[in-house]
Every structure is written in structure tokens, then in C-alpha cells.
Design a protein around this motif. Structure first.
Motif, short mmCIF file in Angstrom:
data_model
loop_
_atom_site.label_atom_id
_atom_site.label_comp_id
_atom_site.label_asym_id
_atom_site.label_seq_id
_atom_site.Cartn_x
_atom_site.Cartn_y
_atom_site.Cartn_z
N ILE A 39 0.87 -1.07 -0.14
CA ILE A 39 0.26 0.09 0.13
C ILE A 39 0.71 1.06 -0.19
O ILE A 39 0.60 2.31 -0.67
N ARG A 40 2.02 1.35 0.60
CA ARG A 40 2.91 2.22 0.76
C ARG A 40 3.46 2.70 -0.55
O ARG A 40 3.75 3.77 -1.08
N VAL A 41 4.00 1.60 -1.33
CA VAL A 41 4.31 1.75 -2.44
C VAL A 41 3.48 2.32 -3.47
O VAL A 41 3.61 3.10 -4.33
N SER A 42 2.19 1.83 -3.42
CA SER A 42 1.23 2.36 -4.63
C SER A 42 0.80 3.74 -4.27
O SER A 42 0.83 4.46 -5.13
N THR A 43 0.91 4.01 -2.96
CA THR A 43 0.50 5.40 -2.62
C THR A 43 1.70 6.47 -3.08
O THR A 43 1.36 7.43 -3.60
N ARG A 44 2.96 6.08 -3.02
CA ARG A 44 3.98 6.79 -3.40
C ARG A 44 3.99 6.71 -5.05
O ARG A 44 4.20 8.03 -5.43
N VAL A 45 3.73 5.83 -5.67
CA VAL A 45 3.68 5.89 -7.04
C VAL A 45 2.40 6.82 -7.54
O VAL A 45 2.50 7.65 -8.39
N THR A 46 1.45 6.69 -6.88
CA THR A 46 0.35 7.60 -7.30
C THR A 46 0.55 9.13 -7.12
O THR A 46 0.37 9.98 -7.89
N GLY A 47 1.36 9.34 -5.93
CA GLY A 47 1.71 10.78 -5.58
C GLY A 47 2.65 11.36 -6.46
O GLY A 47 2.62 12.45 -6.99
N GLU A 48 3.86 10.39 -6.97
CA GLU A 48 4.72 10.83 -8.23
C GLU A 48 4.22 11.09 -9.57
O GLU A 48 4.43 12.05 -10.20
N LYS A 49 3.27 10.20 -9.93
CA LYS A 49 2.33 10.44 -10.99
C LYS A 49 1.64 11.86 -11.02
O LYS A 49 1.64 12.52 -11.87
N LYS A 50 1.09 12.23 -9.72
CA LYS A 50 0.27 13.31 -9.81
C LYS A 50 1.22 14.47 -9.77
O LYS A 50 0.95 15.69 -10.39
N ALA A 51 2.49 14.46 -9.17
CA ALA A 51 3.49 15.37 -9.26
C ALA A 51 3.93 15.72 -10.66
O ALA A 51 4.12 16.65 -11.21
N PHE A 52 4.32 14.49 -11.34
CA PHE A 52 4.67 14.54 -12.73
C PHE A 52 3.60 15.13 -13.48
O PHE A 52 4.05 15.97 -14.55
N SER A 53 2.38 15.02 -13.50
CA SER A 53 1.26 15.41 -13.99
C SER A 53 1.10 16.93 -13.87
O SER A 53 0.95 17.97 -14.94
N ALA A 54 1.51 17.53 -12.79
CA ALA A 54 1.43 19.00 -12.42
C ALA A 54 2.70 19.50 -12.99
O ALA A 54 2.65 20.52 -13.72
N ALA A 55 3.82 18.99 -13.12
CA ALA A 55 4.91 19.60 -13.79
C ALA A 55 4.85 19.63 -15.39
O ALA A 55 5.18 20.58 -15.74
N GLU A 56 4.05 18.59 -15.88
CA GLU A 56 3.70 18.59 -17.43
C GLU A 56 2.79 19.96 -17.61
O GLU A 56 3.04 20.65 -18.62
N ALA A 57 1.93 20.04 -16.81
CA ALA A 57 0.84 21.24 -17.00
C ALA A 57 1.92 22.39 -16.94
O ALA A 57 1.65 23.53 -17.55
N GLY A 58 2.82 22.58 -15.97
CA GLY A 58 3.67 23.81 -15.83
C GLY A 58 4.34 23.95 -17.14
O GLY A 58 4.64 25.04 -17.83
#
Length: 155
Positions: A39-58
Motif C-alpha cells: 500500500i505504501r508503494v502504491s501511494t508513493r507511485v500515485t503521488g509521483e504520477k500526480k506530481a509529474f502531471s503537475a510538472a507537465e502542466a507547468g
């Protein structure tokens, strides 16, 4: 020789029960650790995907509003990506620079008369973050602007 005989065997059941409880507890702790780690690994991956998507928007925002005459205007801080669907994702454009990057010549843009055309190059650093998952991703990209005249001859 005299053999010692144990007359009282009542404590054996208690020791066997304690050992059984210890083994069952160890197996339970192992199962709990493995499942929570997933569950911790899944949570970390989800957060990194959301952060990467935000960087892409920038990056998209930077390219959309790019002005080579005013690079300082392109630097923004803590911009929310989408307040309606993901209020926790934000991006920051850390820097825009063209320091030390010569323009790239563009093939096929020669009009004649000695003119050469090229593309100016800029480095952009964008950080995407997601506060819900405490994740952050920094992306460095190159942006081209042009065509611009790169002729060095005086006319």
C-alpha cells in the motif's frame, strides 16, 4: 547411576501454548508488514504520477506563454493545476535561461541573400508537487524558439 524422573509434567502444555502463540504472532506481523508495504508503494507511485502531471502542466503553460524578451515573466510559483478535480497538485517554473546555448541552424529556411535562420534554445526547470501525497518531481526541459535570423554577416 541414579536416573532422575520428572514427576510433574503440567508445565509442558503452557510452554507449548506460548510457543504456538509466538509463531502465530510472527506470521501475523509478517503478513501485516507485507500488505502495508504494498500500500505504501502504491501511494508513493500515485503521488509521483500526480506530481509529474503537475510538472507537465507547468511545461505546457510555459510553452504557451513563452516570451523570449521577458524571461522573468515566465517564472511562476505554486500555481494550482485544476482546482475542481485535483486541488492538491501545483507547479512552479523555477528558471528560464538561454545562458551559453548557441542557436541551432534550421535546414530549409535559407531564403537567399546570405541569410541563415535558426532556433534559439532555452532551458526550463519545472517542479510539480502534490501536497496530499507529499510528492515532488522536478523536470528540466529544453525549449526552442524560432525561426530567428542567425546571420552573422553585416548587411
Amino acid at each position: 547411576m541414579k536416573k532422575l524422573k520428572i514427576k510433574n509434567k503440567k508445565g509442558f502444555a503452557l510452554i507449548a501454548a506460548l510457543l504456538a502463540i509466538l509463531i502465530i504472532t510472527a506470521v501475523g506481523v509478517l503478513v501485516f508488514t507485507i500488505t502495508t508495504q504494498d500500500i505504501r508503494v502504491s501511494t508513493r507511485v500515485t503521488g509521483e504520477k500526480k506530481a509529474f502531471s503537475a510538472a507537465e502542466a507547468g511545461i505546457h503553460r510555459t510553452i504557451q506563454n513563452f516570451n523570449p524578451d521577458n524571461l522573468a515573466a515566465g517564472v511562476v510559483t505554486n500555481v494550482q493545476v485544476d482546482a475542481a478535480t485535483d486541488p492538491d497538485s501545483r507547479y512552479t517554473v523555477n528558471s528560464l535561461s538561454s545562458a551559453g546555448l548557441p542557436p541551432l541552424p534550421l535546414a530549409g529556411y535559407a531564403i537567399g541573400g546570405g541569410q541563415q535562420w535558426g532556433q534559439a534554445r532555452y532551458n526550463v526547470s519545472v517542479t510539480g508537487t502534490n501536497t496530499r501525497y507529499a510528492s515532488s518531481v522536478t523536470v528540466d526541459v529544453g525549449v526552442g524558439y524560432g525561426p530567428i535570423e542567425i546571420t552573422t554577416a553585416y548587411r
